[in-house]
Scaffold this active site. Sequence first.
Site, mmCIF file in Angstrom:
data_model
loop_
_atom_site.group_PDB
_atom_site.id
_atom_site.type_symbol
_atom_site.label_atom_id
_atom_site.label_comp_id
_atom_site.label_asym_id
_atom_site.label_seq_id
_atom_site.Cartn_x
_atom_site.Cartn_y
_atom_site.Cartn_z
ATOM 1 N N ASP A 25 -39.315 0.753 1.894
ATOM 2 C CA ASP A 25 -38.312 1.534 2.200
ATOM 3 C C ASP A 25 -38.873 2.801 3.541
ATOM 4 O OD1 ASP A 25 -36.468 3.056 2.081
ATOM 5 O OD2 ASP A 25 -37.055 4.774 0.600
ATOM 6 N N HIS A 26 -38.589 2.660 4.593
ATOM 7 C CA HIS A 26 -38.676 3.106 5.437
ATOM 8 C C HIS A 26 -39.592 2.998 6.270
ATOM 9 C CE1 HIS A 26 -35.643 6.429 5.638
ATOM 10 N NE2 HIS A 26 -35.774 6.816 4.484
ATOM 11 N N HIS A 42 -33.280 14.062 2.162
ATOM 12 C CA HIS A 42 -33.472 12.986 1.483
ATOM 13 C C HIS A 42 -34.291 14.278 -0.104
ATOM 14 C CE1 HIS A 42 -35.095 9.239 4.191
ATOM 15 N NE2 HIS A 42 -34.789 9.212 3.128
ATOM 16 N N GLY A 43 -34.298 13.895 -0.271
ATOM 17 C CA GLY A 43 -34.749 15.308 -1.532
ATOM 18 C C GLY A 43 -33.797 16.146 -2.696
ATOM 19 N N GLY A 77 -31.032 8.888 0.300
ATOM 20 C CA GLY A 77 -30.569 10.391 0.063
ATOM 21 C C GLY A 77 -29.855 10.921 -1.032
ATOM 22 N N ASN A 102 -30.020 5.318 -1.511
ATOM 23 C CA ASN A 102 -31.205 5.222 -1.959
ATOM 24 C C ASN A 102 -31.048 6.509 -2.705
ATOM 25 O OD1 ASN A 102 -31.430 2.991 -0.206
ATOM 26 N ND2 ASN A 102 -33.427 3.722 1.013
HETATM 27 P P1 13P Z 1 -34.167 10.855 -2.067
HETATM 28 O O1 13P Z 1 -35.464 11.179 -2.725
HETATM 29 O O2 13P Z 1 -32.719 11.716 -2.325
HETATM 30 O O3 13P Z 1 -33.260 10.453 -3.599
HETATM 31 O O4 13P Z 1 -33.254 10.241 -1.571
HETATM 32 C C1 13P Z 1 -34.585 8.869 -1.281
HETATM 33 C C2 13P Z 1 -34.330 7.602 -0.011
HETATM 34 O O5 13P Z 1 -32.977 8.128 0.814
HETATM 35 C C3 13P Z 1 -35.108 6.885 0.179
HETATM 36 O O6 13P Z 1 -35.475 6.220 1.500
#
Ligand code: 13P
Length: 285
Positions: free
Chosen positions: A89-90, A185-186, A214, A235
């Site tokens: 991821d990312h 995110h978060g 997110g 995600n």
């Molecule tokens: P969250 O941490 O908000 O659940 O998002 C995770 C995410 O998008 C990882 O790519």
Amino acid sequence: MMSKVFNEKFDSLQSLFKAYRASERCLAAFNVNDNYDLRAVINAANVVDTNVMVMTYPPVIEAVTAEVFRGMVDGLKKYAKNSLYLHLDHSTSVDQCKWAIDAGYDSVMIDGSQHPIDKNIAMTKEIVDYAASANVLVEAEIGKIMGRDVVVKSADDFLASVADVKRLYEATGADIIAVGIGTAHGFTPEKPKIYFDRLKEISQAITAPLVLHGGTGIPDEDIQKSITMGISKINIGTIVHTTYMRYTKLGIDAAGDGAYPPYIMKDVLPEIERVVIDRLRAVNI
Ligand code: 13P
């Protein structure tokens, strides 16, 4: 309405996502950090009887290595009732994506969203070409997911442009595309304002399955609405690792010097499973 099936078997992730987008289904993907939360996600997916994806962030493969994570997922596959996929991821690094591909990951995200579109396209194309012979799925990103260290100055800054999404998709052939449409995110102190009009325009412009990041802070009704508009992967990360940390700390504090990891984790796993089941049920509708 006919109920949807989330445990269907597919020959490849590409065919899963094509079918999911066509039938307004979505694969839930959870960020995990080690064998414990990996096991909790598998247990939760078994309870819900669904396919599931686990994802490692770059610091996880730097610490654990792509090879070891691949090995852990392979080792635990026999405990999964349904399909279990592993994704990087990312990653902002072309070399790191190649490492994960070589280690046998099912899917990688090359995140060039912080760069101008031409550089994003060039990085994405390099990974699409590299992944092709290994039949690994590639996720790209246009626009920005807010939160953490991503600096955004205005809506223009984070909102995915339809023209850019179309250009990147046509120039690279990335399999799935993450789009910045207002999520962060978060945990979000306020309900995120999701730009559904933009999502609709993007999904009308390209046929690629789209990805929503997110997941922790997005209300269930917005998750469900987005799935009807082309979102085929969501995600979810923060809710997993914060639950992990909170209950691990409680266990360590209670056990004091006698704290022994497997005993602590025996009580933490059901807590992680609980939040993962909750999110799986919000996505599998
Ligand atoms: P969250 O941490 O908000 O659940 O998002 C995770 C995410 O998008 C990882 O790519």
